[in-house]
Scaffold this motif. Structure first.
Motif, mmCIF file in Angstrom:
data_model
loop_
_atom_site.group_PDB
_atom_site.id
_atom_site.type_symbol
_atom_site.label_atom_id
_atom_site.label_comp_id
_atom_site.label_asym_id
_atom_site.label_seq_id
_atom_site.Cartn_x
_atom_site.Cartn_y
_atom_site.Cartn_z
ATOM 1 N N LEU A 1 0.806 -1.217 0.000
ATOM 2 C CA LEU A 1 0.000 0.000 0.000
ATOM 3 C C LEU A 1 0.840 1.268 0.000
ATOM 4 N N VAL A 2 1.972 1.255 0.729
ATOM 5 C CA VAL A 2 2.709 2.514 0.899
ATOM 6 C C VAL A 2 4.104 2.500 0.298
ATOM 7 N N ALA A 3 4.610 1.335 -0.079
ATOM 8 C CA ALA A 3 5.979 1.271 -0.599
ATOM 9 C C ALA A 3 6.043 0.699 -2.008
ATOM 10 N N GLY A 4 4.890 0.352 -2.590
ATOM 11 C CA GLY A 4 4.869 -0.099 -3.972
ATOM 12 C C GLY A 4 5.372 -1.500 -4.211
ATOM 13 N N THR A 5 5.469 -2.334 -3.179
ATOM 14 C CA THR A 5 5.897 -3.719 -3.370
ATOM 15 C C THR A 5 4.730 -4.530 -3.948
ATOM 16 N N PRO A 6 4.993 -5.755 -4.432
ATOM 17 C CA PRO A 6 3.926 -6.540 -5.075
ATOM 18 C C PRO A 6 2.728 -6.772 -4.173
ATOM 19 N N VAL A 7 1.553 -6.810 -4.770
ATOM 20 C CA VAL A 7 0.310 -7.052 -4.035
ATOM 21 C C VAL A 7 0.291 -8.503 -3.558
ATOM 22 N N PRO A 8 0.041 -8.734 -2.262
ATOM 23 C CA PRO A 8 -0.014 -10.117 -1.771
ATOM 24 C C PRO A 8 -1.125 -10.904 -2.464
ATOM 25 N N GLU A 9 -0.911 -12.201 -2.566
ATOM 26 C CA GLU A 9 -1.862 -13.075 -3.259
ATOM 27 C C GLU A 9 -3.238 -13.028 -2.591
ATOM 28 N N GLY A 10 -4.266 -12.973 -3.417
ATOM 29 C CA GLY A 10 -5.630 -13.036 -2.911
ATOM 30 C C GLY A 10 -6.318 -11.697 -2.741
ATOM 31 N N PHE A 11 -5.579 -10.606 -2.794
ATOM 32 C CA PHE A 11 -6.172 -9.280 -2.639
ATOM 33 C C PHE A 11 -6.640 -8.737 -3.990
#
Length: 463
Positions: A343-353
């Motif tokens: 949400l705040v650092a631009g890392t990959p979206v966790p699976e399932g979201f």
């Protein structure tokens, strides 16, 4: 449970209006904005008139993987005592993640984020609430929150989660009917079903607030009028149990006092119209409470040996429970850190979201950061004029918040100075002077020359 009546959220911007407003039985103040040794004069006057003041915390992060911070608990307890409050309230949310449990940088959300309704999260939350209850001089009530996003793999509904939480901890509930509406729009959750499942007899009081819908997403803004849909949920709740207190929340975009009075009147009328019959509602709840009190009064007092044995047993159980939550805390910490980082650092979206919904939440968090920093450091928008918001939103990309909003304002100024983004010499000088005035332990005018020189070098002044 103490009867509070009808109240309003006390904010400095409407303090005078609140003092003059008839029919205000109590107010709620954001705990972190109150200094125990220097209470706002408006709150002092209200207390002298017999108006109850309840501190409402926003920074504990009871739903986070870490145990509550001792310093924050002490501060909350001090505010409850300074205000003579009958209870303290906080949120079922996490506000930070990372740190020692994940061996990663600690990140701050600057916002209340939902906890997953899982057994792991419930176990951790229950222990965190017990720790908090033990540290406070008055009872604790916890609030359900609004959310834009849903966790994958949840094991309980909101009502089931809250019911078990109350059953395991005895904590009271602050039910926000506006948040139930938000979760209905954003997550498809039925408010009536939540009210069916949660223990309404544990309600300490109720929040009512407004918001707005944009592109199919409801934003719980606390800056708009209360919509009819929220009043409908309040009426449903009031038909089940008479809430001890109901409070109107408004955090910004404050209307004229007459409009606030109109909303308060609508809230009172909704509660009165929805009030349950004595046979099935209030009287039944009161009878249950009286019976419990009588049973407690009739119970024989334990002997000193029995009391000591019970204390030792409880301490053993507490130690065992604390050790037992460690695996759950670790799993929860990893999940929350991954979500907050996305949400705040631009890392990959966790699976399932839901990626689209997370993008909406990320934009909302960045926008809120810009708004709050503009409030805590109003000089920066003034110096930067029309470029402030664009510059701040650019800063949020790659610069997640790692501390509070005041630290964020300082970091933003450093970003502007160090990255050479201020082409106008006059603007550069004003930002530099603002940063220097606040970067040391004392105001610029009282700082030794050597410290000033070191501070100057830190920002690599080239102009």
């Amino acid at each position: 449970m103490q009867h509070l009546g009808t109240g309003i959220g006390w904010r400095p911007e409407i303090a005078d209006a609140v003092e003059r407003m008839p029919g205000i039985d109590w107010v709620e103040a954001v705990a972190e904005n109150v200094c125990p040794g220097h209470l706002p004069e408006s709150l002092v006057r209200l207390r002298e008139r017999g108006v109850t003041v309840v501190p409402h915390g926003v920074s504990l992060g009871l739903g986070g993987a870490e145990r509550p911070d001792a310093g924050r608990l002490t501060a909350l307890a001090e505010r409850a005592e300074a205000l003579g409050s009958p209870l303290v309230t906080e949120h079922i949310a996490f506000v930070r993640a990372g740190g020692a449990l994940t061996a990663s940088e600690r990140l701050e959300a600057g916002h209340l984020l939902p906890v997953p309704r899982t057994r792991d999260a419930l176990d951790v939350l229950c222990e965190n609430i017990r720790i908090t209850q033990d540290a406070l001089p008055v009872p604790l009530a916890v609030e359900n929150i609004a959310a834009l996003i849903s966790w994958p793999g949840e094991e309980m509904t909101e009502g089931q989660f809250l019911y078990e939480l109350v059953d395991r901890t005895g904590v009271r509930l602050l039910i926000d009917v506006a948040n139930l509406h938000t979760n209905h729009v954003n997550r498809g959750e039925d408010p009536a079903k939540a009210l069916d499942e949660l223990p309404v007899e544990a309600i300490a009081y109720v929040h009512v607030a407004g918001g707005f819908e944009r592109e199919g997403v409801w934003h719980d803004s606390h800056a708009h009028a209360v919509p009819p849909a929220v009043l409908d949920i309040l009426a449903d709740l009031a038909s089940r149990v008479r809430p001890p207190g109901v409070l109107l929340e408004r955090d910004e975009n404050f209307p004229e006092p007459a409009e606030l009075k109109r909303e308060l009147r609508a809230i009172r009328e909704t509660v009165e119209k929805g009030a349950p019959t004595e046979k099935g509602g209030v009287a039944a709840t009161a009878a249950s409470s009286d019976a419990a009190s009588e049973a407690s009064a009739d119970a024989p007092s334990p002997s000193p040996d029995e009391a000591e044995e019970a204390q030792e047993t409880q301490e053993t159980q507490d130690a065992s429970q604390q050790a037992g939550t460690e695996p759950a805390r670790q799993r929860l910490a990893l999940a929350q850190a991954a979500l907050l980082s996305a949400l705040v650092a631009g890392t990959p979206v966790p699976e399932g979201f839901d990626r689209a919904r997370l993008a909406v939440q990320a934009r909302a968090l960045a926008s809120k950061r810009a708004d709050v920093v503009a409030k805590v450091a109003p000089e920066l928008p003034e110096i930067l004029a029309g470029t402030y918001r664009t510059a701040f939103l650019a800063y949020t990309h790659g610069h997640p918040m790692t501390d509070g909003y005041r630290h964020d304002a300082m970091a933003f100024a450093e970003y502007l100075l160090l990255d050479g983004r201020l082409e106008d010499a006059d603007v550069h000088r004003k930002v530099r002077d603002w940063w220097l005035e606040r970067s040391g332990p004392a105001p610029l005018s009282r700082r030794p020359a050597a410290r000033l020189a070191r501070a100057t070098r830190r920002v690599l002044l080239r102009r």
